[in-house]
Design a protein around this motif. Sequence first.
Motif, PDB file in Angstrom:
ATOM      1  N   LEU A   1      43.940  31.906 -19.919  1.00 13.48           N
ATOM      2  CA  LEU A   1      45.083  31.836 -20.829  1.00 13.48           C
ATOM      3  C   LEU A   1      45.909  33.121 -20.779  1.00 13.48           C
ATOM      4  O   LEU A   1      46.801  33.325 -21.587  1.00 13.48           O
ATOM      5  N   ASP A   2      45.590  33.977 -19.831  1.00 17.84           N
ATOM      6  CA  ASP A   2      46.354  35.201 -19.602  1.00 17.84           C
ATOM      7  C   ASP A   2      47.744  34.842 -19.065  1.00 17.84           C
ATOM      8  O   ASP A   2      47.874  33.888 -18.292  1.00 17.84           O
TER       9      ASP A   2
ATOM     10  N   GLU B   1      41.853  40.115 -23.773  1.00 20.04           N
ATOM     11  CA  GLU B   1      41.902  38.699 -23.423  1.00 20.04           C
ATOM     12  C   GLU B   1      42.323  37.870 -24.635  1.00 20.04           C
ATOM     13  O   GLU B   1      43.162  36.959 -24.522  1.00 20.04           O
ATOM     14  N   ARG B   2      41.774  38.182 -25.799  1.00 20.85           N
ATOM     15  CA  ARG B   2      42.140  37.438 -27.003  1.00 20.85           C
ATOM     16  C   ARG B   2      43.617  37.625 -27.333  1.00 20.85           C
ATOM     17  O   ARG B   2      44.326  36.660 -27.642  1.00 20.85           O
TER      18      ARG B   2
ATOM     19  N   PRO C   1      49.498  33.936 -27.944  1.00 21.15           N
ATOM     20  CA  PRO C   1      50.728  33.142 -27.994  1.00 21.15           C
ATOM     21  C   PRO C   1      50.510  31.653 -27.731  1.00 21.15           C
ATOM     22  O   PRO C   1      51.315  30.818 -28.144  1.00 21.15           O
ATOM     23  N   VAL C   2      49.427  31.310 -27.076  1.00 20.58           N
ATOM     24  CA  VAL C   2      49.131  29.910 -26.763  1.00 20.58           C
ATOM     25  C   VAL C   2      48.247  29.278 -27.829  1.00 20.58           C
ATOM     26  O   VAL C   2      48.486  28.152 -28.261  1.00 20.58           O
ATOM     27  N   VAL C   3      47.230  29.991 -28.280  1.00 17.05           N
ATOM     28  CA  VAL C   3      46.229  29.382 -29.164  1.00 17.05           C
ATOM     29  C   VAL C   3      46.091  30.088 -30.509  1.00 17.05           C
ATOM     30  O   VAL C   3      45.287  29.657 -31.346  1.00 17.05           O
TER      31      VAL C   3
END
Length: 385
Positions: free
Chosen positions: A120-121, A157-158, A163-165
Amino acid sequence: MTLRVLHVSPYMAAAAGGPPVVVDRLVARAAANSADAHILTTTAYSDDSGAGLRRTYPDLTLLPHQRAALTGAGRAAVRRAVAQADIVHLHTIWSPLTAVAAAAARRQGVPYVVSPHGMLDPYSLAQKRLKKRTYLALVEGRVLRGAARLIYTAQDERDLAAPVVGHDRADIVALGADAPPGDTAGLRAAFFARHPDLAGRSLALFLGRLDDKKRPETALQALNLVRADYPDAGLLMVGTGPAEQALRNLTRQLGLQDAVRFTGFLSGQDKWQAMAACDLFVLPSRQENFAIALAEALHAGLPALLTRRINIWREITDAGAGIVIDDTDEAAIPTHLAAGWRHWLADPAARTRAASAAGQLARAAFDWDDSAARTHAIYRAVLAG
């Protein structure tokens, strides 16, 4: 009560990189955490149709390829595996296998957690952007929304995935890394016994998939600059991948044949011997979720040259175990890499201090027993929630 955990990974072959290592280490420590682990995977990246996987993991569900999960027989196999679990752990996204497993878990009321492993990067999302955006809207979004928890390996990473999750349902669990077996001096001697022409050189190590994402060509270009001042400097290129032939060609163009050794993929004792033979670790990657090979190199006492695209760069620099190079200007990366390389070669005492700091950091922060215990605690919290 023994916890039944199903680990779902689209691939488990060693050549596939990080996620198979994570699954392997969690499965190995399941019993110590009062759990029984099962693996659902495919033969992807396996060069023996999965025979080696069956020997290593006798109790696994193995599909012939990722899209097999979309067939009637494949869906049935996934449903059976999910039905036998108390909780499902999905490793990676963008795979038919994980999507089908998530759907089966939702239908059967089995909770699941997701480890995106860096997928998700923003860099990862930019690869095949239109395809991923469509898949996210139609399939993957539901997988992510249905997860009881999202398990990340680092704060970066979080934050990059937010922005997505969003930030909800998020846990951060650093991965572990193996430490070298036995005596470093013995491992080093064994390497140079096999490669006597490299004895006496100060070697840097690039270990990973030979792929454009990791910018391995910049390590060769940096070595070419470093050798102007340190003619005995050398480089081990450990790994295979689509860029290998181009890298071999570049090595010849730069006249570095005597200073660069392509070893191919190494594992086990061979890998540790290569690490023991080197003085520093080079990773100028465009994106790395965690980089298990880097953490292993820290365990082996190798100071690092890395970019801020590796999500554990803060831990490494804060500990004094590495140098972060500026990669905002692509053309200047070899120059910045060479400057860091020269720093370690010019000041052996500083390199020795950094080597000690690297080992201390790895032992304190990147331990598989701790990582597995924290992961299993999340499973139990989900089931208790």
